[in-house]
Scaffold this active site. Sequence first.
Site, PDB file in Angstrom:
ATOM      1  N   GLY A  39       1.354  -5.717   4.716  1.00 34.97           N
ATOM      2  CA  GLY A  39       0.512  -6.053   5.860  1.00 34.97           C
ATOM      3  C   GLY A  39      -0.733  -5.190   5.875  1.00 34.97           C
ATOM      4  O   GLY A  39      -1.257  -4.815   4.827  1.00 34.97           O
ATOM      5  N   GLU A  40      -1.239  -4.888   7.053  1.00 36.13           N
ATOM      6  CA  GLU A  40      -2.428  -4.050   7.276  1.00 36.13           C
ATOM      7  C   GLU A  40      -3.727  -4.735   6.864  1.00 36.13           C
ATOM      8  O   GLU A  40      -4.804  -4.306   7.251  1.00 36.13           O
ATOM      9  CB  GLU A  40      -2.336  -2.712   6.532  1.00 36.13           C
ATOM     10  CG  GLU A  40      -1.140  -1.857   6.892  1.00 36.13           C
ATOM     11  CD  GLU A  40      -1.109  -0.540   6.140  1.00 36.13           C
ATOM     12  OE1 GLU A  40      -2.057  -0.264   5.360  1.00 36.13           O
ATOM     13  OE2 GLU A  40      -0.140   0.215   6.300  1.00 36.13           O
ATOM     14  N   GLY A  41      -3.670  -5.770   6.027  1.00 31.73           N
ATOM     15  CA  GLY A  41      -4.855  -6.368   5.440  1.00 31.73           C
ATOM     16  C   GLY A  41      -4.974  -6.083   3.963  1.00 31.73           C
ATOM     17  O   GLY A  41      -5.976  -6.448   3.335  1.00 31.73           O
TER      18      GLY A  41
END
Length: 354
Positions: A321-323
């Site tokens: 996740g997080e980008g």
Amino acid sequence: MDLEQIVKQIQPIRSEWVEKAREHTARLAIPPRALGRLHDIAERICGISGALEPDVASKAFLVMAGDHGVVSDGVSAFPQEVTGEMVKNFLRGGAGINVLARQVGARVFVVDMGIIADVDPGHCEGDNRLHICKVGRGTGNIARGPAMTRSQAEQSVLQGFKIASELFSAGAQLLGTGDMGIGNTTPSAALGTALTGTPVDQMVGRGTGIDDNALKKKREIVRRALDINRPNPEDGLDALAKVGGFEIGGIAGCILAGAWHRRPVVIDGFISTAGALVAHSLCPVAIDYVFAGHCSQEAGHRKMLDYLGLEPILDLRMRLGEGTGAALAMGVIEGAVRVFKEVLTFEDAGVSKE
């Protein structure tokens, strides 16, 4: 503007510019379509921007953060406090998204859409920025009732639209979406099931790495959440309010902003794609402006992407996740645009096509 006004003003990408871009690609001094999907990516960027000289050099990320009441039912391998701690790490520049964003020259902005902790942006190191847009201090427990009110759901989408619009107005040409929120694969899976019709067992995965027993429990919780709340599959805002998350609404708003401003948006993994499902329900044409950065290892992500008609740029078995997946994909997108703009045509290169 309210949400209805925003949606009414979003238009499809300009197909005539895609066709002009394809004609240009056919003249490049390389075998026809030899770079495969790179050509498709660049041509769609031309359709989005309405130009044959597109630019995606100015890149930014919005990492949306929110907490979730359902964590109290044991759906995550990590405690809820980690959400606030990771927000601080993003602001220090020490997380995975910071590293990969630096690699592609993208700025990282963090948005507190509704975490429980209070983070003081003045005490953070580095040049990253924190936006405080708390819709609430964590959502309600979706296994026992709705995540939020419909008004809060709309507020979360509008906040995401506003922050993303500010970045576009300041010159951002390519926006990536990221997320942080312990437990957020559970509401994302609930949204995925509600909005795509995919069975729970195919949509719910291990998230941060739960064991078999916890996975079985997580699936039961998602079923319970759907049974109790009965989200309307034809109404993305209703589904968001009943089983979603504040950061998921914020991501949906980012996507709507990209479409409204005619800028490409690169979504990350499972949570970002849940946001894309909400945006699609509100405005299907907004997905024309979306690139799927990657396909994550989370069980239902491929189902979500197939429903949206999005083909992931990368598939590296990531699930952070997080980008992070979107950041890596940005490098591919920029490469596609540079090939389109910088490779000489047969005529300019003096190369015979015969």
